[in-house]
Design an enzyme around this catalytic site. Structure first.
Site, short mmCIF file in Angstrom:
data_model
loop_
_atom_site.label_atom_id
_atom_site.label_comp_id
_atom_site.label_asym_id
_atom_site.label_seq_id
_atom_site.Cartn_x
_atom_site.Cartn_y
_atom_site.Cartn_z
N SER A 239 5.96 -3.73 2.90
CA SER A 239 4.93 -2.70 3.01
C SER A 239 4.60 -2.04 1.67
CB SER A 239 5.38 -1.67 4.06
OG SER A 239 4.31 -0.88 4.46
N ASP B 241 -1.14 -8.46 -9.91
CA ASP B 241 -2.57 -8.77 -10.07
C ASP B 241 -3.12 -8.24 -11.39
OD1 ASP B 241 -2.61 -10.08 -7.70
OD2 ASP B 241 -3.95 -8.69 -6.65
N LYS C 204 4.68 -7.45 5.29
CA LYS C 204 4.16 -6.39 6.16
C LYS C 204 2.88 -5.85 5.53
CE LYS C 204 4.06 -2.74 8.96
NZ LYS C 204 3.01 -1.95 8.34
#
Length: 452
Positions: free
Chosen positions: A302, A313, A327
């Protein structure tokens, strides 16, 4: 529809994940309201008929409030593993947990095949000290089977007065080895951030979960080591998110923002296009561009995946370890008013800055490094991940299972940490991976020799 929200952890009561809490109670049906069809009214009439029959003819007088609450919870849990109903007590407990202090055993849990599944034990709690592991299944609490209990009922049974005992019956690994573990309940005060100097030139920061103290704890640690380590000798940061089950979305955003000063951090996308929300970095890189390594594994879920995915990224960090849990959904906590509790409803998926969905796929590290697992734990150290949860939100054809979640208690045997240190000290990725491969080969040879 733009929601004004506070961002809450789910804690021990209802598993790991990111959640939002509506500041004002909203209608159960939501906004905009969806017109009910004739079939909908037919089914609601059927529910009313069944409810009346139970009230009138059941062998004993039923608790009508419980009947309704259980019916609501059954409806929600049929949607996905993370939607559920919170009664007034559960709602209060959840809000308390976001403050980082609550009573219990110190485990983050979810439900799987009628059993309670450990997402991760929390650092320095009765559960972690007793050796409870990610992926363990709790089959009974004080010899009472959890089959037939809701997750909240099971959690309530694990809680109790401080210093009182509780016995958990654990099933571990592929063979479901049975273990009885006796624990003593304690007040759980989660210190989200623990930091230290590593080799006098690296700042190591362990984030065990994302609660209200996380961002401040990180900033304080960064300020401290910026003062203690000379800038010309400061090699960088290790952010350890292994076995971190998640928590507050706003805290994960602030953690990312400590290492970048522009660009998107995460976006959430709901059922309708106008529900998309994007969270962008604000100017000010507290790390002053120093190199960053993030450690993840199968127990990182999560909010941990938001941090890892965003820094990956932006090419701001190198990720080391094993694939994360996967998640990738957001739950909105909708207060129902008065003493009626709240709904915990999955309302969106979250995406990394490049548009990747984490749901049932997880984050793959840049450098996959496995730990050497003790013989007694081999085959029992992996998490199956979100993709294994019954009723999980699907995410195409290439869903991925979980991965190794073992972290050696002895730092000298922690291959992932050693790799992070080596990388910050100037070794190349290729060199580190080659050395890891040699170690694996040596271990295999030793094992074969021992077997012969």
């Amino acid at each position: 529809m733009i929601r004004k929200t506070a961002l809450l952890a789910t804690g021990i009561a209802i598993g790991a994940g990111c959640a939002t809490l509506g500041q004002q109670a909203r209608a159960l049906i939501g906004t905009p309201a969806v017109a009910a069809t004739a079939d909908t009214y037919k089914f609601l009439s059927l529910f009313g008929d069944v409810f009346d029959k139970v009230r009138a003819d059941y062998v004993e007088k039923p608790d009508e409030q419980k009947l309704v609450e259980n019916a609501i919870n059954g409806m929600l849990t049929s949607l996905d593993p993370h939607s559920s109903y919170l009664d007034a007590k559960g709602f209060k407990d959840m809000r308390t947990q976001t403050e980082g202090k609550f009573g219990g055993l110190g485990i983050e849990v979810t439900q799987e095949d009628g059993l309670v599944k450990v997402v991760t034990p929390i650092d320095d709690t009765p559960a972690s000290r007793a050796g409870i592991m990610s992926g363990d299944l709790i089959g009974a609490i004080d010899d009472e089977s959890v089959q037939g209990m809701t997750l909240n009922q099971a959690v309530d049974k694990m809680r109790g007065a401080i210093n009182t005992p509780v016995k958990l019956t654990i099933y571990r690994g592929k063979d479901k080895d049975k273990l009885d573990v006796k624990l003593t309940r304690a007040e759980i005060h989660i210190k989200s951030v623990r930091a230290r100097k590593q080799d006098d030139d690296i700042a190591y920061v362990r984030i065990s979960q994302f609660n209200e103290e996380t961002a401040d704890g990180l900033r304080n640690a960064m300020a401290k080591y910026a003062q203690e380590i000379p800038a010309d000798k400061f090699k960088g940061y290790i952010i350890d998110l292994r076995n971190n089950p998640g928590g507050l979305l706003d805290q994960s955003i602030q953690v990312v923002n400590a290492f970048i000063d522009k660009g998107e951090i995460v976006s959430t996308r709901g059922r309708n296009a106008d529900e998309t929300q994007r969270y962008n970095a604000r100017p000010g890189d507290l790390s002053k561009g120093k190199p960053v390594v993030v450690l993840i594994n199968g127990g990182s879920a999560s909010a941990s995946e938001i941090v890892a995915g965003a820094l990956q990224d932006h090419k701001r960090a190198t990720l080391i370890g094993t694939r994360s849990f996967g998640k990738g959904s957001v739950q909105t906590i909708i207060p129902l008013g008065g003493a009626s509790g709240a709904l915990r409803l999955t309302t969106a998926r979250y995406y990394t800055p490049s548009g990747r969905s984490i749901q049932a796929k997880g984050i793959d590290p840049d450098m996959v490094i496995l730990q050497e697992v003790p013989d007694e734990l081999k085959g029992k150290d992996d998490t199956k991940g979100e993709a294994s949860l019954k009723g999980h939100l699907k995410n195409g054809e290439d869903e991925k299972t979980g991965s190794q979640a073992y972290v050696p208690p002895d730092e000298k045997k922690d291959k992932q940490l050693i790799a992070a240190i080596d990388l910050l000290h100037g070794k190349s990725k290729a060199q580190i991976l080659a050395e890891q491969s040699k170690d694996v080969a040596k271990d295999s040879t030793k094992a074969a020799t021992k077997a012969n």
